[in-house]
Design an enzyme around this catalytic site. Structure first.
Site, PDB file in Angstrom:
ATOM      1  N   ARG A  25      63.833 -27.448  11.742  1.00 20.97           N
ATOM      2  CA  ARG A  25      62.952 -26.899  10.572  1.00 20.97           C
ATOM      3  C   ARG A  25      62.980 -25.312  10.151  1.00 20.97           C
ATOM      4  O   ARG A  25      62.352 -25.204   9.345  1.00 20.97           O
ATOM      5  CB  ARG A  25      61.394 -27.606  10.776  1.00 20.97           C
ATOM      6  N   TYR A  26      63.213 -24.589  11.234  1.00 22.87           N
ATOM      7  CA  TYR A  26      63.348 -23.356  11.098  1.00 22.87           C
ATOM      8  C   TYR A  26      64.634 -22.773  10.677  1.00 22.87           C
ATOM      9  O   TYR A  26      64.735 -21.396  10.160  1.00 22.87           O
ATOM     10  CB  TYR A  26      62.887 -22.573  12.205  1.00 22.87           C
ATOM     11  N   ILE A  27      65.861 -23.423  10.822  1.00 21.67           N
ATOM     12  CA  ILE A  27      66.898 -22.788  10.610  1.00 21.67           C
ATOM     13  C   ILE A  27      67.623 -23.592   9.208  1.00 21.67           C
ATOM     14  O   ILE A  27      67.299 -24.721   8.810  1.00 21.67           O
ATOM     15  CB  ILE A  27      67.939 -22.775  11.763  1.00 21.67           C
TER      16      ILE A  27
END
Length: 863
Positions: free
Chosen positions: A127-129
């Site tokens: 979800r962060y990359i």
């Protein structure tokens, strides 16, 4: 085991006492279900397809990213969710597969923390990359017109059977997977080298490709075996010597990371196989591991030990397996590249044929449109009341003008003509229409030309790929032959060896007994006992050899320079003999006898000589009636070195009382010939490479590097030589060295001649200005050079000068700046053949005799 296995359902009997026993035959399960499972794992999970080089999960990820592609980055979590429409497995496996593709930096542009393959750090949560397809992927991986489609697992979507990849992707990325009953391990190869190999294949030339790793390092591919079963490569870290107490690891082997590498170094240090002071990890975007060494520890020997005992060297066994026609096949990487290249040619041909068909359709309709408007055929339909009448009227109006068309007119063609808007008809420009048709005809001819010259077109395609995407993809892993490292020669002597001579025990745990030497836990030791028994055994805590041990030492295999001199009595009342021999190979833990194994055999004198020394001894005989001479001298140098099984030469038939050494001996061995192998940049005595000469104990090597550093060293087989060494030869202290260098501050060439006065000191022979550089160096007595001058503006070019360096400048100190060569602008300096000079030959220099004159004592060259 029987094919039919009966399993009784005990649980059913437990809950239903009245039920009868039932048996389930599992033969069919073994034959069908297991085979189905194995086939599924092989085809759908573990092994890549030859057509595009992808496993199903990678293919579905890329297809999903193409679905989502809008030129912007997309959250990996969204890509994972979208891929689950096609891939019937968990989101974690899909996320891991995306990270694997992204870390290879070929098909995906990444944003965010995608982990670090150098340190082993994991990527951030999906979800962060973010990710998007690279321009390269968009160019070579996708083309819906040439893609074969199939229904997805749930029947809701269309997915590609294989992606139309126009590049040997499986070799560029590599692949690894474990299936049921087989596995695959295809190593990654260099992007540009794959393109060059594809071009050579299309040109009908031979090619060879070798692995290349993003982690860099050095690889020995001599046993690569084209990536097939049975092959093996050795990969080493790149280790540099920054100074005598500091090693720097700046590239690591493939399949390792800095964490595992450092752990292996620390474990080797704890076990005493290497000795280091401390280790620092400064790795970020590039590897930098600092290994600090204690004083008096050889950095060259430590590097070899790191290769021998840590993950600084790893062996990798490739196994090239791919799916062809729904079956696993084992193909070499050369054959994989050929098939991939041929597949690329087929795809390019298919694309050209599709493009040709589209262009011909455009030309066909443009021609019809031109006729329809220019001949005003649209007026023929004004009075028609039915659709069929309109179609017929247009068809009749076109017939007189369509002889030049390449195919018949269809109903669809006429229907398209009726859809032309009045505004377009009113603005119709005949010249522009003809220009458009001519342009289409030019494109058609160009495509036909490419189809007729398909191989040339394919070669240009690969060349364009290299020009467009090859920058920054140069080879990172250096290819080099490795020398074999003997662990016993580089391991640290980390423990102590003790002996109880009378009781016959040797070992490392007998600390109250007599100390012998330092040793390691992988050493072999050789022992001689008073009764003539010889045995080689492995170092242990405590080992019984035989009573009355007279010698214990470290045993080296194939050691021809350690010579054992002895005098022994052959049997209880036998004659006395002397012999000299080396022990080069032996069966471990087997007892040998230096005589004929007669009872009562006894060693009267024994010495072990590391460099073949031959001493002078005095023999004392027992008094016997009628015996006039009770003592005499024996020189071992008069005795030839033979095998250990020979009886030896007779010393005396009389009983010997004792033997005492009278005079230390000198070596009777030849000077050792040493070669330099340029391939592995190491010294050897196996006749590999260039012969440097015959060396005695005091002889040294002259080393001159391109950076102007000069030094002399005692030749040791463990010495590592830098890549910029330009002179390596046997050093003659009386022979001047001539050097021409560019002086950076004065911007002129200078000449100097000098002798090395401090052999143990490393010195700089050019000035320390950053622009100073060594141009020419010569170890000839009377070197000559030719100077070619630059042409000055408005003047004639000066004639070349020939300079006798020996006459030009006298021999001065090594620190002297030297004399200016010329004030003119120099274009080039060439070295000419030197003038003849008669060199004085030192006594016995490099001689091949078996004896050496007294006074030329030679110490051991190699430990």
């Amino acid at each position: 085991m029987s094919d039919d296995l009966d399993l009784t359902s005990d649980s059913q009997n437990e809950f239903d006492p009245g039920a009868k026993d039932e048996s389930i035959k599992v033969t069919g399960m073994f034959q069908e279900w297991f085979l189905d499972y194995a086939s599924y794992v092989i085809l759908e999970r573990a092994v890549p397809a030859i057509e595009d080089g992808f496993k199903p999960v990678h293919r579905r990820i890329l297809h999903s990213m193409k679905d989502l592609d809008d030129g912007r980055y997309t959250k990996v979590a969204n890509i994972v969710g979208h891929t689950m429409q096609y891939h019937p497995h968990g989101d974690a496996s899909i996320g891991d597969a995306i990270v694997q593709i992204g870390q290879k930096d070929i098909l995906i542009d990444t944003q965010g923390n995608w982990g670090n393959i150098l340190t082993g750090d994991r990527a951030a949560a999906s979800r962060y990359i973010e990710a998007r397809l690279s321009k390269f992927a968009l160019d070579v991986v996708f083309n819906p017109k040439t893609t074969e489609w199939q229904i997805s697992y749930d029947g809701r979507k269309q997915e590609p059977v294989n992606l139309p990849v126009k590049f040997p992707m499986v070799l560029a990325q590599g692949a690894e997977g474990i299936a049921v009953g087989l596995s695959t391990k295809i190593l990654p190869h260099n992007f540009n080298e794959l393109i060059e190999a594809s071009i050579k294949h299309l040109e009908g030339k031979r090619f060879t490709i070798y692995p290349d790793f993003v982690t860099g390092g050095v690889v020995d591919v001599s046993n690569y075996n084209d990536g097939l079963r049975g092959g093996k490569i050795r990969v080493r870290a790149n280790i540099e010597i920054r100074d005598k107490n500091l090693l720097v690891v700046n590239e690591i082997p493939y399949s390792t990371n800095t964490s595992t590498l450092i752990d292996s170094i620390l474990k080797a240090n704890e076990k005493g196989k290497i000795k280091i002071k401390k280790i620092e990890d400064n790795t970020s975007s590039e590897v930098e591991i600092l290994i600090h060494l204690p004083n008096n520890i050889s950095p060259d020997k430590t590097i070899d030990a790191l290769f021998a005992f840590t993950n600084c060297e790893v062996s990798i066994s490739p196994l090239s397996c791919v799916i062809i026609d729904d079956k696993p096949h084992f193909l070499g990487v050369s054959e994989l590249l050929r098939r991939s290249t041929d597949n690329t040619v087929r795809l390019l041909k298919s694309e050209l044929q599709i493009k040709l068909g589209e262009l011909e359709e455009q030309w066909h309709f443009a021609s019809l449109e031109k006729i329809f408007i220019e001949k005003r055929i649209y007026r023929d339909i004004e009075e028609e009341e039915t659709w069929e009448g309109v179609i017929e009227a247009i068809n009749l109006g076109l017939q007189p003008h369509i002889k030049h068309l390449k195919r018949k007119i269809t109903r669809d063609d006429i229907t398209r003509l009726t859809e032309i808007k009045i505004k377009r008809i009113s603005k119709f420009d005949l010249d522009k229409a003809e220009q458009k048709i001519e342009a289409l005809e030019g494109e058609i001819q160009s495509v036909k030309h490419d189809l007729e010259h398909l191989i040339d077109y394919s070669i240009n395609y690969f060349k364009n790929l290299k020009e467009k995407y090859g920058a920054g993809k140069e080879r990172k892993t250096k290819i080099q032959l490795f020398e074999d490292i003997e662990a016993t020669k580089v391991i640290m002597r980390n423990t102590k060896l003790y002996v109880n001579r009378s009781e016959g025990f040797v070992g490392t745990s007998m600390k109250k007994e007599e100390y012998v030497t330092d040793c390691s836990d992988i050493d072999d030791i050789i022992c001689f006992t008073e009764d003539g028994t010889m045995m080689v055994t492995k170092v242990e805590d405590k080992t019984f050899i035989a009573k009355n041990i007279i010698y214990v030492g470290i045993f080296k295999k194939k050691d021809k320079r350690t010579i054992y001199n002895l005098i022994y009595r052959d049997g209880k009342a036998g004659y006395n003999y002397m012999k000299r021999f080396a022990v080069t190979s032996i069966t471990r833990d087997r007892a040998y006898n230096v005589g004929k194994d007669k009872p009562g055999t006894k060693l009267l004198y024994f010495s072990a000589n590391p460099n073949g020394e031959a001493e002078l001894v005095t023999v004392f005989l027992r008094q016997k009636k009628g015996l006039k001479r009770l003592k005499f001298d024996i020189d071992f140098s008069d005795l030839a070195i033979k095998g250990r099984n020979v009886k030896g030469n007779l010393v005396s038939k009389m009983p010997i009382k004792s033997v005492e050494i009278k005079e230390e001996g000198v070596s009777t061995l030849k000077p050792r010939k040493i070669w330099f192998d340029e391939t592995v940049r190491r010294l050897n005595v196996d006749e590999r490479g260039e012969l440097l000469g015959a060396f005695r104990g005091e002889d040294r090597l002259l080393i001159i590097r391109q950076n102007g550093i000069v030094k002399t060293i005692i030749p040791e087989l463990t010495t590592r030589f830098e890549n910029d060494v330009i002179v390596i030869e046997k050093w003659n202290p009386k022979k001047p060295i001539s050097a021409i260098y560019w002086e950076g501050e004065k911007e002129r060439f200078y000449v100097k001649r000098f002798l090395i006065e401090q052999p143990d000191k490393e010195e700089l022979i050019i000035t320390d200005h950053p622009n100073s550089q060594l141009e020419v160096v010569s170890t000839d007595y009377m070197p000559r050079i030719e100077i070619e001058y630059k042409k000055a503006r408005g003047k004639e070019r000066k004639e070349n000068d020939t300079v006798n360096v020996e006459e030009f400048i006298a021999v001065k100190g090594i620190k002297a700046q030297g004399n200016q060569l010329t004030s003119e602008n120099v274009k080039q300096i060439d070295v000419l053949d030197p003038l003849p000079y008669e060199e004085e030959t030192p006594d016995a220099e490099g001689d091949d005799t078996d004896e050496v004159k007294p006074g030329n004592n030679q110490s051991s060259l190699f430990d």
